[in-house]
Design a protein around this motif. Structure first.
Motif, PDB file in Angstrom:
ATOM      1  N   PHE A 143       0.826  -1.202   0.000  1.00 28.53           N
ATOM      2  CA  PHE A 143       0.000   0.000   0.000  1.00 28.53           C
ATOM      3  C   PHE A 143       0.866   1.261   0.000  1.00 28.53           C
ATOM      4  O   PHE A 143       0.622   2.187  -0.761  1.00 28.53           O
ATOM      5  CB  PHE A 143      -0.948  -0.018   1.208  1.00 28.53           C
ATOM      6  CG  PHE A 143      -1.769   1.220   1.333  1.00 28.53           C
ATOM      7  CD1 PHE A 143      -2.873   1.403   0.517  1.00 28.53           C
ATOM      8  CD2 PHE A 143      -1.450   2.201   2.250  1.00 28.53           C
ATOM      9  CE1 PHE A 143      -3.645   2.560   0.619  1.00 28.53           C
ATOM     10  CE2 PHE A 143      -2.210   3.355   2.362  1.00 28.53           C
ATOM     11  CZ  PHE A 143      -3.307   3.536   1.550  1.00 28.53           C
TER      12      PHE A 143
ATOM     13  N   ALA B 182      -6.345  -6.524  -0.924  1.00 23.54           N
ATOM     14  CA  ALA B 182      -7.401  -5.541  -0.718  1.00 23.54           C
ATOM     15  C   ALA B 182      -8.765  -6.142  -1.043  1.00 23.54           C
ATOM     16  O   ALA B 182      -8.868  -7.146  -1.745  1.00 23.54           O
ATOM     17  CB  ALA B 182      -7.139  -4.320  -1.597  1.00 23.54           C
TER      18      ALA B 182
ATOM     19  N   PHE C 283      -7.281  -1.617   1.285  1.00 24.61           N
ATOM     20  CA  PHE C 283      -6.157  -2.493   1.593  1.00 24.61           C
ATOM     21  C   PHE C 283      -6.233  -2.945   3.033  1.00 24.61           C
ATOM     22  O   PHE C 283      -6.594  -2.188   3.934  1.00 24.61           O
ATOM     23  CB  PHE C 283      -4.831  -1.778   1.299  1.00 24.61           C
ATOM     24  CG  PHE C 283      -4.464  -1.815  -0.149  1.00 24.61           C
ATOM     25  CD1 PHE C 283      -3.494  -2.687  -0.603  1.00 24.61           C
ATOM     26  CD2 PHE C 283      -5.121  -1.009  -1.074  1.00 24.61           C
ATOM     27  CE1 PHE C 283      -3.169  -2.734  -1.947  1.00 24.61           C
ATOM     28  CE2 PHE C 283      -4.801  -1.050  -2.412  1.00 24.61           C
ATOM     29  CZ  PHE C 283      -3.829  -1.920  -2.852  1.00 24.61           C
TER      30      PHE C 283
END
Length: 139
Positions: free
Chosen positions: A3, A76, A134
């Motif tokens: 992320f 995610a 995420f």
């Protein structure tokens, strides 16, 4: 990719699809769609006035969803998704499915994506927006 490594403008890996008669038949059977423009060439061209067998709009939406879910993988979850069919596509055409990051919320861990199905000329047939969250946003 994690992320924290994502950036606005990052592209998702492009995919392409070239549906054939069998795929359209199976898809329409699965969704119980009896509309003849997806399988009956004489009806499609003679009555409806299309130049060929029409590739389903919902199938193009499914292609967009596949793009997002393949990119997100196990990292995610899909939070929201919308698309709009703007122009028809026809059997024999190759469809290109693309997307890129347009927003990143570091607090919620959510990423907004613009996605689209394009024809061989690069014209957008089906634009869409997806949001994924995420699971691990730790630095």
């Amino acid at each position: 990719m994690k992320f924290r490594e994502l950036a606005i403008g990052d592209a998702l890996p492009e995919r392409h699809f070239r549906p054939d008669e069998v795929q359209l038949f199976m898809y329409n059977a699965a969704i119980w769609n009896p509309h003849r423009i997806h399988y009956d060439y004489p009806y499609t061209t003679g009555v409806e006035g299309h130049p060929g067998i029409v590739i389903d709009g919902p199938l193009q939406g499914d292609y967009l969803t596949q793009l997002v879910l393949d990119w997100a993988d196990e990292r995610a979850d899909l939070v929201s998704f919308s698309y709009s069919n703007r122009k028809a596509s026809y059997l024999g055409e190759t469809l290109y499915v693309r997307g890129h990051i347009v927003a990143i919320d570091t607090v919620s861990g959510e990423v907004e994506l613009e996605v689209a199905v394009l024809d061989e000329a690069g014209e957008i047939l089906t634009p869409g927006v997806a949001r994924v969250r995420f699971r691990d946003t730790a630095p």
